[in-house]
Write a protein that holds these residues in place. Structure first.
Motif, PDB file in Angstrom:
ATOM      1  N   PRO A 137     -30.102-142.313  83.790  1.00 12.84           N
ATOM      2  CA  PRO A 137     -29.976-143.549  82.975  1.00 12.84           C
ATOM      3  C   PRO A 137     -30.909-144.220  82.379  1.00 12.84           C
ATOM      4  O   PRO A 137     -30.869-144.911  81.017  1.00 12.84           O
ATOM      5  CB  PRO A 137     -29.286-144.566  84.286  1.00 12.84           C
ATOM      6  N   GLU A 138     -32.132-144.293  82.537  1.00 19.16           N
ATOM      7  CA  GLU A 138     -33.306-144.662  81.954  1.00 19.16           C
ATOM      8  C   GLU A 138     -33.488-144.108  80.550  1.00 19.16           C
ATOM      9  O   GLU A 138     -33.796-144.726  79.382  1.00 19.16           O
ATOM     10  CB  GLU A 138     -34.524-144.645  82.819  1.00 19.16           C
ATOM     11  N   MET A 139     -33.110-142.735  80.301  1.00 16.65           N
ATOM     12  CA  MET A 139     -33.456-142.307  79.143  1.00 16.65           C
ATOM     13  C   MET A 139     -32.313-142.617  78.295  1.00 16.65           C
ATOM     14  O   MET A 139     -32.504-142.880  77.027  1.00 16.65           O
ATOM     15  CB  MET A 139     -33.240-140.601  79.521  1.00 16.65           C
ATOM     16  N   GLY A 163     -19.558-158.555  70.125  1.00 15.23           N
ATOM     17  CA  GLY A 163     -18.356-157.737  69.392  1.00 15.23           C
ATOM     18  C   GLY A 163     -17.909-156.455  70.303  1.00 15.23           C
ATOM     19  O   GLY A 163     -17.012-156.121  70.228  1.00 15.23           O
ATOM     20  N   SER A 164     -18.956-156.016  71.192  1.00 13.67           N
ATOM     21  CA  SER A 164     -18.515-155.097  72.073  1.00 13.67           C
ATOM     22  C   SER A 164     -19.512-154.870  73.249  1.00 13.67           C
ATOM     23  O   SER A 164     -20.671-155.457  73.039  1.00 13.67           O
ATOM     24  CB  SER A 164     -18.539-153.680  71.311  1.00 13.67           C
ATOM     25  N   SER A 165     -19.373-153.983  74.284  1.00 14.77           N
ATOM     26  CA  SER A 165     -20.291-153.792  75.259  1.00 14.77           C
ATOM     27  C   SER A 165     -20.184-152.098  75.833  1.00 14.77           C
ATOM     28  O   SER A 165     -19.391-151.373  75.198  1.00 14.77           O
ATOM     29  CB  SER A 165     -19.848-154.540  76.383  1.00 14.77           C
ATOM     30  N   GLN A 166     -21.364-151.831  76.185  1.00 13.52           N
ATOM     31  CA  GLN A 166     -21.525-150.535  76.543  1.00 13.52           C
ATOM     32  C   GLN A 166     -21.937-150.267  77.654  1.00 13.52           C
ATOM     33  O   GLN A 166     -22.921-151.132  78.147  1.00 13.52           O
ATOM     34  CB  GLN A 166     -22.562-149.878  75.284  1.00 13.52           C
ATOM     35  N   ILE A 167     -21.611-149.302  78.568  1.00 12.12           N
ATOM     36  CA  ILE A 167     -21.925-149.006  79.990  1.00 12.12           C
ATOM     37  C   ILE A 167     -23.089-148.062  79.963  1.00 12.12           C
ATOM     38  O   ILE A 167     -22.990-147.030  79.426  1.00 12.12           O
ATOM     39  CB  ILE A 167     -20.888-148.575  80.755  1.00 12.12           C
ATOM     40  N   ILE A 168     -24.125-148.175  80.627  1.00 13.01           N
ATOM     41  CA  ILE A 168     -25.190-147.110  80.956  1.00 13.01           C
ATOM     42  C   ILE A 168     -25.058-146.646  82.330  1.00 13.01           C
ATOM     43  O   ILE A 168     -25.101-147.681  83.219  1.00 13.01           O
ATOM     44  CB  ILE A 168     -26.607-147.631  80.656  1.00 13.01           C
ATOM     45  N   GLU A 169     -24.306-145.863  82.605  1.00 14.18           N
ATOM     46  CA  GLU A 169     -23.999-145.196  83.911  1.00 14.18           C
ATOM     47  C   GLU A 169     -24.997-145.578  85.097  1.00 14.18           C
ATOM     48  O   GLU A 169     -26.092-145.009  84.864  1.00 14.18           O
ATOM     49  CB  GLU A 169     -23.706-143.948  83.791  1.00 14.18           C
ATOM     50  N   ASP A 219     -24.695-149.316  90.433  1.00 18.63           N
ATOM     51  CA  ASP A 219     -24.513-148.089  91.052  1.00 18.63           C
ATOM     52  C   ASP A 219     -22.797-147.601  90.673  1.00 18.63           C
ATOM     53  O   ASP A 219     -22.380-146.321  90.718  1.00 18.63           O
ATOM     54  CB  ASP A 219     -24.966-147.820  92.573  1.00 18.63           C
ATOM     55  N   GLN A 220     -22.113-148.657  90.412  1.00 19.89           N
ATOM     56  CA  GLN A 220     -20.668-148.453  90.478  1.00 19.89           C
ATOM     57  C   GLN A 220     -20.276-148.559  88.822  1.00 19.89           C
ATOM     58  O   GLN A 220     -19.203-148.189  88.605  1.00 19.89           O
ATOM     59  CB  GLN A 220     -19.848-149.661  90.978  1.00 19.89           C
ATOM     60  N   LEU A 221     -21.320-148.666  88.115  1.00 16.43           N
ATOM     61  CA  LEU A 221     -21.008-148.712  86.641  1.00 16.43           C
ATOM     62  C   LEU A 221     -20.829-147.180  86.251  1.00 16.43           C
ATOM     63  O   LEU A 221     -21.949-146.427  86.474  1.00 16.43           O
ATOM     64  CB  LEU A 221     -22.110-149.336  85.832  1.00 16.43           C
ATOM     65  N   ASP A 222     -19.779-146.848  85.438  1.00 15.28           N
ATOM     66  CA  ASP A 222     -19.677-145.577  84.911  1.00 15.28           C
ATOM     67  C   ASP A 222     -18.754-145.558  83.781  1.00 15.28           C
ATOM     68  O   ASP A 222     -17.899-146.529  83.491  1.00 15.28           O
ATOM     69  CB  ASP A 222     -19.536-144.343  86.031  1.00 15.28           C
TER      70      ASP A 222
END
Length: 133
Positions: free
Chosen positions: A27-29, A53-59, A81-84
């Motif tokens: 996730p850090e990378m 405008g938008s959002s992006q999930i970093i798992e 930890d639930q983000l994917d």
């Protein structure tokens, strides 16, 4: 015999190369890749929803909110930890801002059932580095 060994070696290298090239990014990378060429500003408690405008999930790590040329990174205080990629972010606010005291509900994109929530943290703004002429 040496030709056979050479063929076996080349075959093994061909099989191993995609495995090495396809190593899973942490996730850090992934976050660093999104933020490449940007510098962090002072963290803020709230951002204006009308500018997002938008959002992006970093798992497993963060939510990145795209607001014009600026990115706001939020590393939740809990629930990251639930983000994917299989969740839908559902945000309910009482005003026009999203703040560090808010929670974001997570809905499974396939079943549409709730999967939990995250408690937001501070928003760190990232802007592009201006190039020297």
């Amino acid at each position: 015999m040496s030709k056979l060994l050479t063929i076996l070696f080349l075959g093994a290298a061909t099989i191993a190369a995609p495995a090495i090239a396809g190593q899973r990014q942490t996730p850090e990378m992934k976050l660093q890749k999104v933020l490449d060429g940007r510098v962090a500003g002072k963290p803020v408690d709230c951002i204006s929803l009308s500018s997002v405008g938008s959002s992006q999930i970093i798992e497993g790590k963060a939510i990145v909110y795209h607001a014009g040329g600026r990115l706001y990174v939020n590393e939740p205080r809990s629930g990251a930890d639930q983000l994917d990629d299989d969740v839908i972010l559902v945000t309910r606010t009482s005003g026009s801002q999203l703040c560090s005291i808010d929670t974001v509900n997570l809905i499974d994109s396939a079943s549409r059932f709730p999967r939990g929530f995250v408690q937001l943290g501070k928003f760190v703004p990232y802007t592009r580095v201006k190039r020297a002429n």
